[in-house]
Design an enzyme around this catalytic site. Sequence first.
Site, PDB file in Angstrom:
ATOM      1  N   GLY A   1       0.787  -1.236   0.000  1.00 60.36           N
ATOM      2  CA  GLY A   1       0.000   0.000   0.000  1.00 60.36           C
ATOM      3  C   GLY A   1       0.811   1.274   0.000  1.00 60.36           C
ATOM      4  O   GLY A   1       0.241   2.351   0.140  1.00 60.36           O
TER       5      GLY A   1
ATOM      6  N   ARG B   1      -8.284   2.587 -14.249  1.00 59.96           N
ATOM      7  CA  ARG B   1      -8.150   3.320 -12.981  1.00 59.96           C
ATOM      8  C   ARG B   1      -8.855   4.675 -12.969  1.00 59.96           C
ATOM      9  O   ARG B   1      -9.499   5.014 -11.970  1.00 59.96           O
ATOM     10  CB  ARG B   1      -6.677   3.460 -12.582  1.00 59.96           C
TER      11      ARG B   1
ATOM     12  N   TYR C   1     -11.559   4.277 -10.126  1.00 62.41           N
ATOM     13  CA  TYR C   1     -11.126   4.867  -8.844  1.00 62.41           C
ATOM     14  C   TYR C   1     -11.087   6.391  -8.877  1.00 62.41           C
ATOM     15  O   TYR C   1     -10.594   6.991  -7.931  1.00 62.41           O
ATOM     16  CB  TYR C   1      -9.702   4.410  -8.498  1.00 62.41           C
TER      17      TYR C   1
ATOM     18  N   GLU D   1       4.583  -6.210   1.483  1.00 64.06           N
ATOM     19  CA  GLU D   1       4.088  -6.699   0.182  1.00 64.06           C
ATOM     20  C   GLU D   1       3.797  -5.527  -0.755  1.00 64.06           C
ATOM     21  O   GLU D   1       2.649  -5.286  -1.115  1.00 64.06           O
ATOM     22  CB  GLU D   1       2.781  -7.492   0.394  1.00 64.06           C
ATOM     23  N   PRO D   2       4.804  -4.811  -1.194  1.00 61.19           N
ATOM     24  CA  PRO D   2       4.550  -3.663  -2.063  1.00 61.19           C
ATOM     25  C   PRO D   2       4.210  -4.099  -3.487  1.00 61.19           C
ATOM     26  O   PRO D   2       4.899  -4.929  -4.068  1.00 61.19           O
ATOM     27  CB  PRO D   2       5.886  -2.915  -2.044  1.00 61.19           C
ATOM     28  N   GLY D   3       3.137  -3.547  -4.020  1.00 57.94           N
ATOM     29  CA  GLY D   3       2.785  -3.806  -5.414  1.00 57.94           C
ATOM     30  C   GLY D   3       3.050  -2.554  -6.219  1.00 57.94           C
ATOM     31  O   GLY D   3       4.014  -2.434  -6.976  1.00 57.94           O
TER      32      GLY D   3
ATOM     33  N   CYS E   1     -17.970   2.406 -26.005  1.00 58.75           N
ATOM     34  CA  CYS E   1     -19.346   2.894 -26.098  1.00 58.75           C
ATOM     35  C   CYS E   1     -19.956   3.064 -24.722  1.00 58.75           C
ATOM     36  O   CYS E   1     -20.948   2.427 -24.365  1.00 58.75           O
ATOM     37  CB  CYS E   1     -20.172   1.950 -26.947  1.00 58.75           C
ATOM     38  N   GLU E   2     -19.350   3.900 -23.955  1.00 53.78           N
ATOM     39  CA  GLU E   2     -19.752   4.208 -22.604  1.00 53.78           C
ATOM     40  C   GLU E   2     -18.852   5.383 -22.242  1.00 53.78           C
ATOM     41  O   GLU E   2     -17.785   5.511 -22.844  1.00 53.78           O
ATOM     42  CB  GLU E   2     -19.395   3.027 -21.692  1.00 53.78           C
TER      43      GLU E   2
HETATM   44  C1  LIG Z   1      -3.108  -5.573  -3.248  1.00 61.53           C
HETATM   45  C2  LIG Z   1      -2.338  -6.092  -2.106  1.00 61.53           C
HETATM   46  C3  LIG Z   1      -1.050  -5.618  -1.855  1.00 61.53           C
HETATM   47  C4  LIG Z   1      -0.380  -4.542  -2.684  1.00 61.53           C
HETATM   48  O1  LIG Z   1      -0.990  -3.309  -2.593  1.00 61.53           O
HETATM   49  P1  LIG Z   1      -0.263  -2.056  -3.314  1.00 61.53           P
HETATM   50  O2  LIG Z   1      -1.166  -0.915  -3.024  1.00 61.53           O
HETATM   51  O3  LIG Z   1      -0.196  -2.352  -4.757  1.00 61.53           O
HETATM   52  O4  LIG Z   1       1.079  -1.926  -2.705  1.00 61.53           O
HETATM   53  C5  LIG Z   1      -0.345  -6.188  -0.818  1.00 61.53           C
HETATM   54  N1  LIG Z   1      -0.888  -7.161  -0.034  1.00 61.53           N
HETATM   55  C6  LIG Z   1      -2.134  -7.626  -0.249  1.00 61.53           C
HETATM   56  C7  LIG Z   1      -2.650  -8.700   0.612  1.00 61.53           C
HETATM   57  C8  LIG Z   1      -2.901  -7.101  -1.282  1.00 61.53           C
HETATM   58  O5  LIG Z   1      -4.133  -7.571  -1.477  1.00 61.53           O
END
Ligand SMILES: *Cc1c(COP(=O)(O)O)cnc(C)c1O
Length: 410
Positions: A231, A309, A313, A270-272, A339-340
């Site tokens: 996050g 996004r 969002y 857990e960075p995405g 088409c929206e």
């Molecule tokens: C989506 C998710 C993340 C990553 O979130 P980001 O905002 O992309 O960093 C990490 N852990 C879990 C369990 C998630 O569902």
Amino acid sequence: MKTAFFYFRMTEQLSREQLLQSANEFGTPLYIYNADKIEIQYKRLTSAFNNNKTRFFYACKALTNINILKFIKSIGCSVDCSSINEVKLALFAGFEPSNVLYTSNGIGFEEIEEAQLLGVIINIDSLSNLKKFGKKYGNSYPVGVRLRPNIMAGGNLKIATGHDKSKFGIPVEQLGDLLQIITHYQINITNLHMHTGSDIKDADVFLQGIEVLFDIVPHFPKLKSIDLGGGFKVGYKEGDTAIDIDNLAARVMAAFDNNEHTKNLEIWFEPGKFMVSECGYFITKVNVIKETAAATFAGVNSGFNHLIRPMFYDAYHRIENLSNPDGEIKEFSITGYICETDTFAWQRPMNEVREDDLLVFYNAGAYGFEMSSNYNSRYKPAEVMVKNGEPKLIRKRDEFEDLLSGQIID
Ligand SMILES: *Cc1c(COP(=O)(O)O)cnc(C)c1O
């Protein structure tokens, strides 16, 4: 800044020429990823948490192209998965099972059984699945539990996952029931997990979560790690505040060190988005300019089928006109061909946009291609990765056959 020493050999940003070159070579719409930037982000994390007991699991749901996964593995990062298929993709990309984490939510127990067979690390997020797990495996397979700390965090409600009305995790107030199940089945709980949401810009949220988890740590004598989820916010707009990783690291490490129950535990994240958002560029071509009383529309050869996004969002993506960098600044509303209503940006000042110009969307690496679809029977875009200055196609653009794939045709 701590990370300055990378800059002489790594590219933070692809240049306008590099983007144009790929667009010309591979066509549009096109996703382009800069591998250097992924590595820079990972090093930013590992140099902030330089204590040998912090582990990062890339939350791969942000972007799962197998070439990206292989690259992430090559720089030494582990991986976090949100479905059993992501687990299989990660193993296919060559990750060791011990570097693959499966943080499940709302899944059937069969997926947990499959993950156990594959030998990956599992976080369970319901009492119901934990009970089934205990019944089947007892103490034979260490496991983590995902807790819901009842903290409101995240950029907006759709991406807030830790609050007291959220479906995610086992609510902390159910600790009594949780402990009863663990004791009854002798389950070996080695990880406590929380993930409170996305787009978190304030380290305080992690510290609040830590407080909630630390309170209950003494109930889990076999604990090896605490997993604080992902996050981390990155900047989308000019002047946006991103999370201050050095500040976060200092405060989190101090909190762990100052507590006798946690000072020997590993710290997991857990960075995405933090890993892959800024590495990505999405390039579209302008089909039509339409002047109206309300706005001048620039309609591009894409839509929310490729980048959802903004519509989903209300996310802001910076957009630039690659083809007319010296053009007069005017306001344009950038829309798609679906088409929206699919508005990418409303009345955005930018260099004058003309038909056939190429527009680039920044921060397109995370939840861009990954959330794309074939809506309106449009093709999904191609993907390119730039490594050592070389652009390489890593996914072909869809073709007509892809639209028919899987359909039964009499
Ligand atoms: C989506 C998710 C993340 C990553 O979130 P980001 O905002 O992309 O960093 C990490 N852990 C879990 C369990 C998630 O569902």
